[in-house]
Design a protein around this motif. Structure first.
Motif, PDB file in Angstrom:
ATOM      1  N   PRO A 115      67.418  25.590 -64.190  1.00  0.00           N
ATOM      2  CA  PRO A 115      66.740  24.933 -63.076  1.00  0.00           C
ATOM      3  C   PRO A 115      66.951  23.433 -63.015  1.00  0.00           C
ATOM      4  N   ALA A 116      67.594  22.839 -64.032  1.00  0.00           N
ATOM      5  CA  ALA A 116      67.849  21.399 -64.016  1.00  0.00           C
ATOM      6  C   ALA A 116      69.101  21.046 -63.215  1.00  0.00           C
ATOM      7  N   VAL A 117      69.770  22.034 -62.631  1.00  0.00           N
ATOM      8  CA  VAL A 117      70.920  21.830 -61.750  1.00  0.00           C
ATOM      9  C   VAL A 117      70.622  22.521 -60.434  1.00  0.00           C
ATOM     10  N   GLY A 118      71.062  21.946 -59.337  1.00  0.00           N
ATOM     11  CA  GLY A 118      70.790  22.556 -58.051  1.00  0.00           C
ATOM     12  C   GLY A 118      71.825  22.199 -57.015  1.00  0.00           C
ATOM     13  N   ARG A 119      71.619  22.720 -55.832  1.00  0.00           N
ATOM     14  CA  ARG A 119      72.529  22.493 -54.713  1.00  0.00           C
ATOM     15  C   ARG A 119      71.871  21.566 -53.696  1.00  0.00           C
ATOM     16  N   VAL A 120      72.658  20.679 -53.127  1.00  0.00           N
ATOM     17  CA  VAL A 120      72.199  19.724 -52.127  1.00  0.00           C
ATOM     18  C   VAL A 120      72.709  20.164 -50.759  1.00  0.00           C
ATOM     19  N   PHE A 121      71.839  20.057 -49.748  1.00  0.00           N
ATOM     20  CA  PHE A 121      72.207  20.375 -48.374  1.00  0.00           C
ATOM     21  C   PHE A 121      71.888  19.188 -47.479  1.00  0.00           C
ATOM     22  N   PHE A 122      72.741  18.947 -46.491  1.00  0.00           N
ATOM     23  CA  PHE A 122      72.511  17.869 -45.540  1.00  0.00           C
ATOM     24  C   PHE A 122      73.398  18.090 -44.322  1.00  0.00           C
ATOM     25  N   THR A 123      73.172  17.313 -43.281  1.00  0.00           N
ATOM     26  CA  THR A 123      74.062  17.328 -42.132  1.00  0.00           C
ATOM     27  C   THR A 123      74.809  16.000 -42.072  1.00  0.00           C
ATOM     28  N   ASP A 124      76.093  16.051 -41.696  1.00  0.00           N
ATOM     29  CA  ASP A 124      76.891  14.838 -41.591  1.00  0.00           C
ATOM     30  C   ASP A 124      76.683  14.177 -40.230  1.00  0.00           C
ATOM     31  N   HIS A 150      78.895  10.080 -52.157  1.00  0.00           N
ATOM     32  CA  HIS A 150      79.262  10.669 -50.864  1.00  0.00           C
ATOM     33  C   HIS A 150      78.396  11.872 -50.510  1.00  0.00           C
ATOM     34  N   CYS A 151      77.477  12.244 -51.413  1.00  0.00           N
ATOM     35  CA  CYS A 151      76.529  13.315 -51.108  1.00  0.00           C
ATOM     36  C   CYS A 151      75.251  12.784 -50.469  1.00  0.00           C
ATOM     37  N   VAL A 152      75.133  11.455 -50.314  1.00  0.00           N
ATOM     38  CA  VAL A 152      73.994  10.863 -49.608  1.00  0.00           C
ATOM     39  C   VAL A 152      74.436   9.944 -48.480  1.00  0.00           C
ATOM     40  N   HIS A 153      75.660   9.406 -48.589  1.00  0.00           N
ATOM     41  CA  HIS A 153      76.176   8.461 -47.583  1.00  0.00           C
ATOM     42  C   HIS A 153      77.651   8.743 -47.357  1.00  0.00           C
ATOM     43  N   GLY A 154      78.089   8.650 -46.106  1.00  0.00           N
ATOM     44  CA  GLY A 154      79.462   9.004 -45.760  1.00  0.00           C
ATOM     45  C   GLY A 154      80.518   8.020 -46.172  1.00  0.00           C
ATOM     46  N   GLY A 155      80.152   6.852 -46.706  1.00  0.00           N
ATOM     47  CA  GLY A 155      81.143   5.874 -47.109  1.00  0.00           C
ATOM     48  C   GLY A 155      81.522   4.936 -45.972  1.00  0.00           C
TER      49      GLY A 155
END
Length: 325
Positions: A115-124, A150-155
């Protein structure tokens, strides 16, 4: 001289979904000569508390359909970092002995869910549902995760992602520990402004969701300045063929080379969707915890090797900025 705390909490029991008593141990990694003298600037971004609309958006079907986040290509300009990281210098840390042997190879395999690892979801920026990987890290407020920038900001030229949510122990559309949105996210300006892969790291502090994240799922430590040659267990949710992001996978190998002065590499065939997943030193197969030594940033094509920014004092400084939020 600043010192970076390295904290760890006990993992939650998966079968009963109950948090075990916290047994946090503490060690420190001291800065050493040769690391960056002036930390790169960072930007803090405020997020929205999880709401019914966001929960309704991320249905199991939409989570299954999310495509991997595509990191932009490097700009080719000079790195924003300004000194060679130290080859060694971190305080030694020991975890309890593993109850099962580790497979010392680069083959991609399934491992029991932690449970200390997970998947992140977002829309670009175009509203496309996308996915990454992340892991929890122990901190004083028990609410931290680390992932790729790049999983929180598109660069460069892009913005912060929307509808961001973290699902610990995600498995084929299920969210056994709930879905968590972030209160604050912080990444380096070098990533935001230049898409500098040497700084493709982000740390987020999450809102409570029926309790604090680390109390629910456990938290890894964070390791800096450990040198370029380490034995690591790499976690991620690869979602490009032949994988579909439905479950976590791992690689175990030695980080025996570095891609550049500020990036460390390891042989592993993780593909898109694994970005942001942790590379854990001192991985304990009993607790499913270790110290986050790096996070997956990009990969070779065809899949053979993956790379991460080297976790030096700059990452420690990023942790310090977020530790008490």
């Amino acid at each position: 001289m600043s010192r970076y705390p390295l904290l760890r909490a006990a993992a939650a029991a998966i079968a009963g979904l109950l948090a075990l008593p916290l047994a946090a141990s503490q060690a420190v990694a001291s800065p050493t000569a040769g690391t960056s003298q002036a930390a790169p600037e960072t930007t803090l971004h405020s997020g929205s508390k999880q709401n019914q609309a966001l929960d309704a958006y991320w249905t199991p079907e939409r989570m299954r359909s999310a495509v991997p986040a595509d990191a932009p290509r490097p700009t080719g300009g000079p790195s924003t970092k300004d000194a060679t990281p130290a080859a060694h210098g971190a305080a030694a840390r020991q975890l309890a002995s593993s109850q099962a042997p580790l497979a010392h190879d680069a083959r991609l395999q399934e491992l029991n869910l932690t449970p200390a690892v997970g998947r992140v979801f977002f829309t670009d920026s175009k509203g496309v549902p996308r996915s990454c990987s992340a892991s929890s890290v122990n901190n004083p407020t028990k609410n931290m995760v680390v992932t790729a920038g790049h999983c929180v900001h598109g660069g460069k030229g892009m913005g912060w992602h929307s509808k961001w949510t973290y699902v610990p122990a995600y498995w084929d559309g299920s969210a056994p520990y709930g879905r968590w949105s972030y209160h604050y996210a912080r990444t380096f300006n070098g990533w935001i402004q230049k898409s500098d892969f040497d700084l493709d790291v982000a740390i987020l502090n999450l809102w409570d969701n029926g309790g604090r994240l680390v109390d629910r799922v456990g938290g890894n430590g964070l390791g800096v300045n450990y040198g370029f040659k380490q034995k690591v267990t790499v976690w991620g949710y690869p979602a490009d063929p032949p994988y579909n992001g439905s479950r976590p996978y791992y690689c175990q190998n030695l980080t025996t080379w570095k891609h550049s002065k500020y990036q460390v590499g390891v042989g592993c065939t993780m593909v898109g969707g694994a970005s942001g997943g942790p590379w854990l030193r001192n991985y304990n197969t009993s607790t499913g915890l270790g110290d986050v030594y790096a996070v997956t940033s990009r990969r070779t094509e065809p899949p053979k090797d993956i790379w991460s920014p080297y976790f030096d004092n700059d990452i420690g400084h990023l942790y310090d900025q977020m530790a008490h939020n």
